[in-house]
Every structure is written in C-alpha cells, then in structure tokens.
Write an enzyme that holds these catalytic residues in place. Structure first.
Site, mmCIF file in Angstrom:
data_model
loop_
_atom_site.group_PDB
_atom_site.id
_atom_site.type_symbol
_atom_site.label_atom_id
_atom_site.label_comp_id
_atom_site.label_asym_id
_atom_site.label_seq_id
_atom_site.Cartn_x
_atom_site.Cartn_y
_atom_site.Cartn_z
ATOM 1 N N GLN A 72 -3.487 -5.582 6.144
ATOM 2 C CA GLN A 72 -4.895 -5.753 5.752
ATOM 3 C C GLN A 72 -5.072 -5.345 4.294
ATOM 4 O O GLN A 72 -6.143 -5.510 3.730
ATOM 5 C CB GLN A 72 -5.792 -4.873 6.627
ATOM 6 C CG GLN A 72 -5.745 -5.226 8.095
ATOM 7 C CD GLN A 72 -6.405 -4.134 8.929
ATOM 8 O OE1 GLN A 72 -7.604 -4.167 9.183
ATOM 9 N NE2 GLN A 72 -5.632 -3.152 9.346
ATOM 10 N N ASN A 73 -4.003 -4.800 3.722
ATOM 11 C CA ASN A 73 -4.110 -4.278 2.354
ATOM 12 C C ASN A 73 -4.036 -5.403 1.334
ATOM 13 O O ASN A 73 -3.289 -6.363 1.499
ATOM 14 C CB ASN A 73 -2.994 -3.266 2.090
ATOM 15 C CG ASN A 73 -3.066 -2.089 3.039
ATOM 16 O OD1 ASN A 73 -4.106 -1.869 3.666
ATOM 17 N ND2 ASN A 73 -1.980 -1.357 3.175
ATOM 18 N N ASP A 93 -3.289 -4.567 -1.848
ATOM 19 C CA ASP A 93 -2.346 -4.122 -2.883
ATOM 20 C C ASP A 93 -1.014 -4.856 -2.694
ATOM 21 O O ASP A 93 -0.830 -5.596 -1.732
ATOM 22 C CB ASP A 93 -2.170 -2.589 -2.836
ATOM 23 C CG ASP A 93 -1.504 -2.100 -1.546
ATOM 24 O OD1 ASP A 93 -0.412 -2.592 -1.196
ATOM 25 O OD2 ASP A 93 -2.077 -1.208 -0.877
ATOM 26 N N HIS A 132 -6.089 -10.154 4.435
ATOM 27 C CA HIS A 132 -7.349 -9.952 3.709
ATOM 28 C C HIS A 132 -7.230 -10.330 2.230
ATOM 29 O O HIS A 132 -8.064 -9.927 1.421
ATOM 30 C CB HIS A 132 -7.821 -8.498 3.839
ATOM 31 C CG HIS A 132 -8.322 -8.173 5.225
ATOM 32 N ND1 HIS A 132 -8.563 -6.891 5.663
ATOM 33 C CD2 HIS A 132 -8.633 -8.978 6.275
ATOM 34 C CE1 HIS A 132 -9.001 -6.916 6.924
ATOM 35 N NE2 HIS A 132 -9.036 -8.173 7.317
ATOM 36 N N CYS A 187 -9.868 -20.702 -7.137
ATOM 37 C CA CYS A 187 -10.903 -21.556 -7.708
ATOM 38 C C CYS A 187 -11.974 -21.846 -6.650
ATOM 39 O O CYS A 187 -11.656 -22.271 -5.537
ATOM 40 C CB CYS A 187 -10.287 -22.862 -8.215
ATOM 41 S SG CYS A 187 -11.541 -24.032 -8.804
ATOM 42 N N GLY A 196 -1.546 3.172 10.052
ATOM 43 C CA GLY A 196 -2.494 3.520 8.985
ATOM 44 C C GLY A 196 -3.728 2.650 8.922
ATOM 45 O O GLY A 196 -4.219 2.354 7.849
ATOM 46 N N SER A 218 -7.704 2.179 10.741
ATOM 47 C CA SER A 218 -8.677 2.866 11.599
ATOM 48 C C SER A 218 -9.045 2.033 12.826
ATOM 49 O O SER A 218 -9.668 2.545 13.745
ATOM 50 C CB SER A 218 -9.942 3.174 10.800
ATOM 51 O OG SER A 218 -10.480 1.986 10.272
ATOM 52 N N ASN A 262 -0.507 6.961 12.878
ATOM 53 C CA ASN A 262 -1.691 7.274 12.068
ATOM 54 C C ASN A 262 -1.748 8.781 11.841
ATOM 55 O O ASN A 262 -1.081 9.541 12.535
ATOM 56 C CB ASN A 262 -2.958 6.788 12.805
ATOM 57 C CG ASN A 262 -4.145 6.624 11.875
ATOM 58 O OD1 ASN A 262 -4.630 7.568 11.263
ATOM 59 N ND2 ASN A 262 -4.621 5.396 11.754
HETATM 60 N N1 APR Z 1 -0.539 8.031 6.981
HETATM 61 C C1 APR Z 1 -0.998 7.362 8.079
HETATM 62 N N2 APR Z 1 -2.290 7.063 8.276
HETATM 63 C C2 APR Z 1 -3.171 7.455 7.339
HETATM 64 C C3 APR Z 1 -2.778 8.149 6.170
HETATM 65 C C4 APR Z 1 -1.396 8.444 6.014
HETATM 66 N N3 APR Z 1 -0.911 9.092 4.951
HETATM 67 N N4 APR Z 1 -3.885 8.390 5.432
HETATM 68 C C5 APR Z 1 -4.927 7.869 6.104
HETATM 69 N N5 APR Z 1 -4.498 7.307 7.261
HETATM 70 C C6 APR Z 1 -5.281 6.585 8.264
HETATM 71 C C7 APR Z 1 -6.656 7.136 8.541
HETATM 72 O O1 APR Z 1 -6.601 8.128 9.563
HETATM 73 C C8 APR Z 1 -7.414 5.891 9.004
HETATM 74 O O2 APR Z 1 -7.301 5.712 10.401
HETATM 75 O O3 APR Z 1 -5.496 5.294 7.744
HETATM 76 C C9 APR Z 1 -6.677 4.751 8.300
HETATM 77 C C10 APR Z 1 -7.457 4.099 7.190
HETATM 78 O O4 APR Z 1 -8.562 3.463 7.755
HETATM 79 P P1 APR Z 1 -9.603 2.633 6.885
HETATM 80 O O5 APR Z 1 -9.977 3.425 5.673
HETATM 81 O O6 APR Z 1 -10.688 2.180 7.782
HETATM 82 O O7 APR Z 1 -8.737 1.389 6.342
HETATM 83 P P2 APR Z 1 -8.285 0.074 7.104
HETATM 84 O O8 APR Z 1 -8.122 0.323 8.565
HETATM 85 O O9 APR Z 1 -7.128 -0.463 6.352
HETATM 86 O O10 APR Z 1 -9.532 -0.867 6.870
HETATM 87 C C11 APR Z 1 -9.499 -2.164 7.391
HETATM 88 O O11 APR Z 1 -11.591 -2.700 6.400
HETATM 89 O O12 APR Z 1 -12.974 -2.469 4.570
HETATM 90 C C12 APR Z 1 -12.146 -3.317 5.253
HETATM 91 O O13 APR Z 1 -11.010 -5.189 4.416
HETATM 92 C C13 APR Z 1 -10.991 -3.773 4.407
HETATM 93 O O14 APR Z 1 -8.693 -4.143 4.997
HETATM 94 C C14 APR Z 1 -9.783 -3.250 5.118
HETATM 95 C C15 APR Z 1 -10.259 -3.117 6.541
#
Ligand code: APR
Length: 233
Positions: free
Chosen positions: A88-89, A91, A106, A114, A173, A175, A201
């Site tokens: 989903q990243n 980067d 994503h 374009c 990693g 949520s 996680n």
């Molecule tokens: N190692 C493992 N897990 C980690 C670490 C780490 N070092 N640091 C944070 N986390 C976990 C957190 O506990 C959390 O559950 O990573 C998760 C990050 O969750 P979010 O910030 O909600 O990110 P993500 O799940 O990637 O979001 C999904 O939401 O905003 C949209 O499009 C965006 O792709 C993104 C999507």
C-alpha cells in the site's frame, strides 16, 4: 510448492524514517486527508496537493530500505512457489531493496500521470502546475500517480487472482483500516480455509481476529527471523 502473498503497509517503512499514516507524528503534516489526498482536493487546490507530494517524493532521497525490506527480497529469491508482494506504500523502498514481483496498489510517488490520456511517467523531481505534459503538450495536466481516497486501487484483478491461490498470507505493518486491502485476509480464507495467515505488526490491529498467527514487534527486527523460519519449514 506453496504460493505466498504478502501485504505491506506504512509500518514496514517506519524504521527507514518514513512516518506511518495514523501514527502519532502522522504523514499528513497538519493537513487533513481531504485537503491533500482526494480528487476534489486536487481540483480545488492543485498547488497544495502537488507540493504535498513533492515533499514526500523529495524525502525518498533521504531514506533507505531497512532489514524488513531486505528480508522480503531474500524470501522472494528463495521461494519455490508463486510469490507476490502487494504494498500500500507509495515509497520506493521495496524496489530499491530488490523486490521484483511487486504491486503498488496505491500508486507510486515516483510516477506522474496525464489527466487527459492516463499515460504514466517515471518522475523524480518536483511536479508543478506549470509542468508541460509530454503526451498532451499542456500545462497542469500531470497529477501524482497516487490512488486518492474515493479512487480505485490499482491491479486489483491481478491481486485477487493471487489471493485466491495463496497458501500463505502475510500482512506486515498495516493497520487494516483501509479497504480493500484490509479485506484481503478474509478473501484468502474464503478461498482456502487452510491458508496460513500471519499478522506482523508492532501491536494487534483491528483485523487481528482474522489471522491465525501473529508476530508482534518492529518489522525490521522480527521479519528477518520469521522469513528464515518460513524458508526452513
Ligand atoms: N514494524 C511493524 N509495524 C509497525 C511499525 C514497525 N516498525 N511501525 C508502525 N507499525 C504499524 C502500526 O502499528 C500500524 O498498525 O504499522 C501500521 C501503520 O498503519 P497506518 O498508519 O494506518 O498505515 P497503513 O495501514 O499503511 O495505511 C493504509 O491508508 O491512508 C491510507 O493510502 C494510505 O496506504 C495507506 C492506507
């Protein structure tokens, strides 16, 4: 030979220094999601949205892949069955680490698209409303190749095909709050009740009850050992 699908979220890049979305420091730098990550925001204030993503794109030069990204490369290289990494990243740390079978569902910071033709370009520097698009020769037609809220994630057919054949599903990693990615674990279980499902996680997530196994800790610290074990099994 087993088929594996891996889903990653911003937690895997946290130890590289990229903020998670919903973490305390927040990716959004004081911006509300609706102000920077929706098609409506881009229509309303394209300069703000472009500069928000320009900052994120520029930040990539200051970070590097961590041992969690490297562990997934080692897994891919040694894996005998089918392998798919879905992130989903936005980067580029997975590809910089060496991942090959990778889908950015994503979108990608280092791409522009374009608005007129849908043509996607590799993009390294800043994107502004003055940038002239190579295909339509007009200014203000290039947007970040990012899936915004309310838009359809990319390559979903490919991803669901792999999920339906998965024997192992890892969610690392993320949520588990944003669909459709949050529903992948249910999709694999629907198709294969014996699919091994593992959440990796920092802490249990909203979707934890859908996973048969869990490993809690920092991805960069726990994933290398987990991968080694998986390869030894
Ligand atoms: N190692 C493992 N897990 C980690 C670490 C780490 N070092 N640091 C944070 N986390 C976990 C957190 O506990 C959390 O559950 O990573 C998760 C990050 O969750 P979010 O910030 O909600 O990110 P993500 O799940 O990637 O979001 C999904 O939401 O905003 C949209 O499009 C965006 O792709 C993104 C999507």
């Amino acid at each position: 030979m087993k088929n594996i699908v891996i889903l990653t979220g911003s937690g895997i890049s946290a130890e590289s220094g990229i903020s998670t979305f919903r973490g305390g420091d927040g990716l959004w730098d004081g911006h509300r999601i609706e102000d920077v990550a929706t098609p409506e925001a881009f229509e309303r204030d394209p300069d703000l949205v472009q500069s928000f993503y320009n900052t994120r794109r520029a930040q990539l030069a200051t970070v590097k892949p961590n041992p969690a990204h490297a562990a997934l490369v080692a897994l891919e290289n040694a894996w005998q069955g089918e392998f798919l990494l879905v992130t989903q990243n936005v980067d580029d740390l997975h590809e910089r680490a060496g991942s090959k079978k990778l889908i950015h569902m994503h979108g990608e910071l280092k791409k522009a698209r374009c608005l007129e033709t849908g043509q996607v370009y590799d993009w390294q520097g800043a994107l502004t409303q003055d940038t002239v698009c190579a295909c339509c020769q007009r200014e203000g037609m290039l947007r970040p190749h990012i899936v915004w809220f309310g838009e359809m994630p990319l390559a979903m057919e490919h991803i669901y095909h792999a999920l339906r054949k998965a024997d192992i599903f890892l969610s690392i990693g993320t949520s588990g709050l944003v669909y459709p990615a949050a529903g992948f674990v249910q999709e694999v279980r629907r198709n294969n009740r014996n699919c091994r499902t593992v959440e990796i996680n920092l802490e249990p997530t909203a979707g934890r009850s859908y996973f048969a196994e869990s490993v809690y800790g920092k991805a960069g610290e726990v994933l290398p050992g987990f991968v080694q074990q998986l390869l030894n099994d």
